[in-house]
Motif scaffolding. Structure first.
Motif, PDB file in Angstrom:
ATOM      1  N   VAL A   4      51.302  41.957  30.915  1.00 27.26           N
ATOM      2  CA  VAL A   4      50.646  42.395  29.687  1.00 27.26           C
ATOM      3  C   VAL A   4      49.399  41.541  29.547  1.00 27.26           C
ATOM      4  CG1 VAL A   4      50.822  42.617  27.192  1.00 27.26           C
ATOM      5  CG2 VAL A   4      52.810  43.093  28.607  1.00 27.26           C
ATOM      6  N   ILE A   5      48.226  42.193  29.530  1.00 29.35           N
ATOM      7  CA  ILE A   5      46.958  41.472  29.441  1.00 29.35           C
ATOM      8  C   ILE A   5      46.269  41.819  28.129  1.00 29.35           C
ATOM      9  CG2 ILE A   5      46.622  41.353  31.935  1.00 29.35           C
ATOM     10  CD1 ILE A   5      44.681  43.735  31.635  1.00 29.35           C
ATOM     11  N   ARG A   6      45.325  40.956  27.745  1.00 30.75           N
ATOM     12  CA  ARG A   6      44.537  41.198  26.534  1.00 30.75           C
ATOM     13  C   ARG A   6      43.066  41.192  26.907  1.00 30.75           C
ATOM     14  NH1 ARG A   6      45.971  37.385  21.972  1.00 30.75           N
ATOM     15  NH2 ARG A   6      45.083  35.842  23.371  1.00 30.75           N
ATOM     16  N   THR A   7      42.373  42.270  26.528  1.00 32.31           N
ATOM     17  CA  THR A   7      40.934  42.364  26.726  1.00 32.31           C
ATOM     18  C   THR A   7      40.356  43.325  25.695  1.00 32.31           C
ATOM     19  OG1 THR A   7      39.148  42.911  28.259  1.00 32.31           O
ATOM     20  CG2 THR A   7      41.176  44.140  28.521  1.00 32.31           C
ATOM     21  N   THR A  13      49.652  47.055  29.250  1.00 31.90           N
ATOM     22  CA  THR A  13      50.682  46.772  30.239  1.00 31.90           C
ATOM     23  C   THR A  13      50.197  47.348  31.562  1.00 31.90           C
ATOM     24  OG1 THR A  13      52.401  46.966  28.561  1.00 31.90           O
ATOM     25  CG2 THR A  13      53.098  47.099  30.852  1.00 31.90           C
ATOM     26  N   VAL A  14      50.129  46.514  32.602  1.00 33.27           N
ATOM     27  CA  VAL A  14      49.595  46.956  33.890  1.00 33.27           C
ATOM     28  C   VAL A  14      50.542  46.607  35.027  1.00 33.27           C
ATOM     29  CG1 VAL A  14      47.189  46.805  33.164  1.00 33.27           C
ATOM     30  CG2 VAL A  14      48.266  44.825  34.194  1.00 33.27           C
ATOM     31  N   ARG A  15      50.458  47.368  36.086  1.00 33.57           N
ATOM     32  CA  ARG A  15      51.162  47.116  37.346  1.00 33.57           C
ATOM     33  C   ARG A  15      50.106  47.137  38.446  1.00 33.57           C
ATOM     34  NH1 ARG A  15      56.558  47.637  36.601  1.00 33.57           N
ATOM     35  NH2 ARG A  15      57.271  48.905  34.863  1.00 33.57           N
ATOM     36  N   ALA A  16      50.407  46.558  39.589  1.00 36.38           N
ATOM     37  CA  ALA A  16      49.472  46.566  40.710  1.00 36.38           C
ATOM     38  C   ALA A  16      49.244  48.006  41.147  1.00 36.38           C
ATOM     39  CB  ALA A  16      50.014  45.729  41.854  1.00 36.38           C
ATOM     40  N   GLY A  17      47.971  48.394  41.283  1.00 34.27           N
ATOM     41  CA  GLY A  17      47.625  49.758  41.678  1.00 34.27           C
ATOM     42  C   GLY A  17      47.266  50.659  40.512  1.00 34.27           C
ATOM     43  N   GLU A  28      29.438  44.063  37.039  1.00 39.01           N
ATOM     44  CA  GLU A  28      28.764  45.011  37.913  1.00 39.01           C
ATOM     45  C   GLU A  28      29.775  45.993  38.502  1.00 39.01           C
ATOM     46  OE1 GLU A  28      25.452  45.379  38.612  1.00 39.01           O
ATOM     47  OE2 GLU A  28      25.179  43.918  37.003  1.00 39.01           O
ATOM     48  N   LEU A  29      29.292  47.167  38.851  1.00 39.59           N
ATOM     49  CA  LEU A  29      30.116  48.193  39.463  1.00 39.59           C
ATOM     50  C   LEU A  29      30.590  47.717  40.834  1.00 39.59           C
ATOM     51  CD1 LEU A  29      30.968  51.035  38.644  1.00 39.59           C
ATOM     52  CD2 LEU A  29      29.096  51.913  39.984  1.00 39.59           C
ATOM     53  N   GLY A  30      31.887  47.765  41.086  1.00 39.74           N
ATOM     54  CA  GLY A  30      32.449  47.334  42.360  1.00 39.74           C
ATOM     55  C   GLY A  30      32.780  45.852  42.431  1.00 39.74           C
ATOM     56  N   SER A  31      32.476  45.096  41.371  1.00 37.61           N
ATOM     57  CA  SER A  31      32.755  43.656  41.400  1.00 37.61           C
ATOM     58  C   SER A  31      34.237  43.393  41.146  1.00 37.61           C
ATOM     59  CB  SER A  31      31.910  42.922  40.354  1.00 37.61           C
ATOM     60  OG  SER A  31      32.291  43.297  39.052  1.00 37.61           O
ATOM     61  N   GLU A  32      34.708  42.293  41.712  1.00 40.12           N
ATOM     62  CA  GLU A  32      36.106  41.886  41.567  1.00 40.12           C
ATOM     63  C   GLU A  32      36.138  40.606  40.738  1.00 40.12           C
ATOM     64  OE1 GLU A  32      39.430  40.163  44.580  1.00 40.12           O
ATOM     65  OE2 GLU A  32      38.396  41.994  45.218  1.00 40.12           O
ATOM     66  N   PHE A  33      36.999  40.579  39.723  1.00 44.61           N
ATOM     67  CA  PHE A  33      37.116  39.386  38.890  1.00 44.61           C
ATOM     68  C   PHE A  33      38.543  39.256  38.386  1.00 44.61           C
ATOM     69  CE2 PHE A  33      36.105  42.779  36.015  1.00 44.61           C
ATOM     70  CZ  PHE A  33      36.747  42.484  34.835  1.00 44.61           C
ATOM     71  N   GLU A  34      38.824  38.115  37.747  1.00 44.54           N
ATOM     72  CA  GLU A  34      40.182  37.830  37.277  1.00 44.54           C
ATOM     73  C   GLU A  34      40.227  37.850  35.755  1.00 44.54           C
ATOM     74  OE1 GLU A  34      41.083  34.051  38.952  1.00 44.54           O
ATOM     75  OE2 GLU A  34      41.390  34.880  40.957  1.00 44.54           O
ATOM     76  N   LEU A  35      41.290  38.422  35.235  1.00 44.21           N
ATOM     77  CA  LEU A  35      41.567  38.381  33.803  1.00 44.21           C
ATOM     78  C   LEU A  35      42.582  37.265  33.582  1.00 44.21           C
ATOM     79  CD1 LEU A  35      41.912  42.208  33.132  1.00 44.21           C
ATOM     80  CD2 LEU A  35      40.028  40.750  32.453  1.00 44.21           C
ATOM     81  N   ALA A  36      42.196  36.258  32.823  1.00 37.77           N
ATOM     82  CA  ALA A  36      43.058  35.087  32.646  1.00 37.77           C
ATOM     83  C   ALA A  36      43.938  35.190  31.405  1.00 37.77           C
ATOM     84  CB  ALA A  36      42.205  33.828  32.568  1.00 37.77           C
ATOM     85  N   GLU A  37      43.626  36.110  30.498  1.00 35.75           N
ATOM     86  CA  GLU A  37      44.433  36.253  29.280  1.00 35.75           C
ATOM     87  C   GLU A  37      45.666  37.104  29.565  1.00 35.75           C
ATOM     88  OE1 GLU A  37      42.997  36.206  25.123  1.00 35.75           O
ATOM     89  OE2 GLU A  37      41.215  37.026  26.079  1.00 35.75           O
ATOM     90  N   VAL A  38      46.636  36.507  30.245  1.00 34.43           N
ATOM     91  CA  VAL A  38      47.891  37.189  30.573  1.00 34.43           C
ATOM     92  C   VAL A  38      48.929  36.725  29.563  1.00 34.43           C
ATOM     93  CG1 VAL A  38      49.628  37.564  32.340  1.00 34.43           C
ATOM     94  CG2 VAL A  38      47.243  37.234  33.004  1.00 34.43           C
ATOM     95  N   LEU A  39      49.445  37.655  28.771  1.00 37.70           N
ATOM     96  CA  LEU A  39      50.380  37.318  27.701  1.00 37.70           C
ATOM     97  C   LEU A  39      51.829  37.309  28.171  1.00 37.70           C
ATOM     98  CD1 LEU A  39      48.755  39.543  24.953  1.00 37.70           C
ATOM     99  CD2 LEU A  39      48.323  37.141  25.427  1.00 37.70           C
ATOM    100  N   ALA A  56      48.904  32.201  35.497  1.00 36.70           N
ATOM    101  CA  ALA A  56      49.069  33.626  35.772  1.00 36.70           C
ATOM    102  C   ALA A  56      47.713  34.305  35.654  1.00 36.70           C
ATOM    103  CB  ALA A  56      50.047  34.251  34.790  1.00 36.70           C
ATOM    104  N   LYS A  57      47.449  35.236  36.544  1.00 36.73           N
ATOM    105  CA  LYS A  57      46.172  35.959  36.484  1.00 36.73           C
ATOM    106  C   LYS A  57      46.335  37.352  37.066  1.00 36.73           C
ATOM    107  CE  LYS A  57      44.818  33.523  40.611  1.00 36.73           C
ATOM    108  NZ  LYS A  57      44.029  32.449  41.133  1.00 36.73           N
ATOM    109  N   VAL A  58      45.447  38.215  36.642  1.00 35.86           N
ATOM    110  CA  VAL A  58      45.417  39.599  37.120  1.00 35.86           C
ATOM    111  C   VAL A  58      44.033  39.822  37.721  1.00 35.86           C
ATOM    112  CG1 VAL A  58      45.553  42.021  36.460  1.00 35.86           C
ATOM    113  CG2 VAL A  58      47.054  40.370  35.377  1.00 35.86           C
ATOM    114  N   THR A  59      43.980  40.213  38.992  1.00 32.85           N
ATOM    115  CA  THR A  59      42.712  40.476  39.668  1.00 32.85           C
ATOM    116  C   THR A  59      42.424  41.966  39.587  1.00 32.85           C
ATOM    117  OG1 THR A  59      43.212  38.689  41.201  1.00 32.85           O
ATOM    118  CG2 THR A  59      41.435  40.167  41.814  1.00 32.85           C
ATOM    119  N   VAL A  60      41.221  42.309  39.111  1.00 35.58           N
ATOM    120  CA  VAL A  60      40.843  43.711  38.923  1.00 35.58           C
ATOM    121  C   VAL A  60      39.495  43.981  39.591  1.00 35.58           C
ATOM    122  CG1 VAL A  60      42.124  44.017  36.775  1.00 35.58           C
ATOM    123  CG2 VAL A  60      39.786  43.228  36.688  1.00 35.58           C
TER     124      VAL A  60
END
Length: 176
Positions: A4-7, A13-17, A28-39, A56-60
């Protein structure tokens, strides 16, 4: 594994994929970054953050930056002659969840890859096809449909029967 992330002031609620639309992010379009606010991180074990889960982190990956469909905002006060009509299109960022990393180091990876939608590339591709003399397949189909002859719908037998009934009733009245 899920998280569960907050943005953008909302929780998802997210799953891989997964692909999700969030409020516009300055990426930017196509950029990869991490969301650190994982609840919360769930799976074999559930880790609840206070307020976030440490390590904990989620890479998007950013797959699209666009506007949502138009919403109509209409205001009216009856009997006052007051009417206001506005349209609104919210900006959004579409994200593809690549990996979810738990606090203990376990990683859940997506099976597929991110499909980035770049509107400029699409415009360039269509211009190139037009320059080569090739038509876009969708346009060709529409032209083919519009040049075809249209068949007129058949008249129903019910219309004929009512006409016959009317003629019979007028004959009866004339006979009297």
């Amino acid at each position: 594994m899920y998280a569960v992330i907050r943005t953008g002031g909302k929780q998802y609620t997210v799953r891989a994929g997964d692909t999700l639309r969030v409020e516009k992010l300055p990426q930017e379009l196509g950029s990869e970054f991490e969301l650190a606010e994982v609840l919360l991180v769930g799976g074999d074990q559930v880790h609840v953050g206070e307020p976030t889960v440490k390590n904990a982190k989620v890479t998007v990956v950013v797959t699209q930056q666009a506007k949502a469909p138009k919403l109509i905002v209409f205001k009216k006060k009856r009997r006052q002659g007051y009417r206001r009509l506005h349209g609104h299109r919210q900006l959004f960022t579409e994200l593809f969840v690549k990996t979810i990393t738990g606090p203990t180091g376990e990683v859940s990876q997506a099976e597929g890859t991110a499909r980035v939608v770049d509107p400029q590339k699409k415009i360039d591709r269509l211009a190139k096809m037009k320059a080569e003399g090739k038509e876009h397949s969708v346009k060709v189909k529409k032209v083919a449909k519009s040049t075809g002859t249209k068949k007129m719908p058949k008249k129903s037998s019910a219309a004929k029967k009512t006409g016959a009934k009317k003629a019979a009733t007028t004959k009866k009245k004339a006979a009297k």
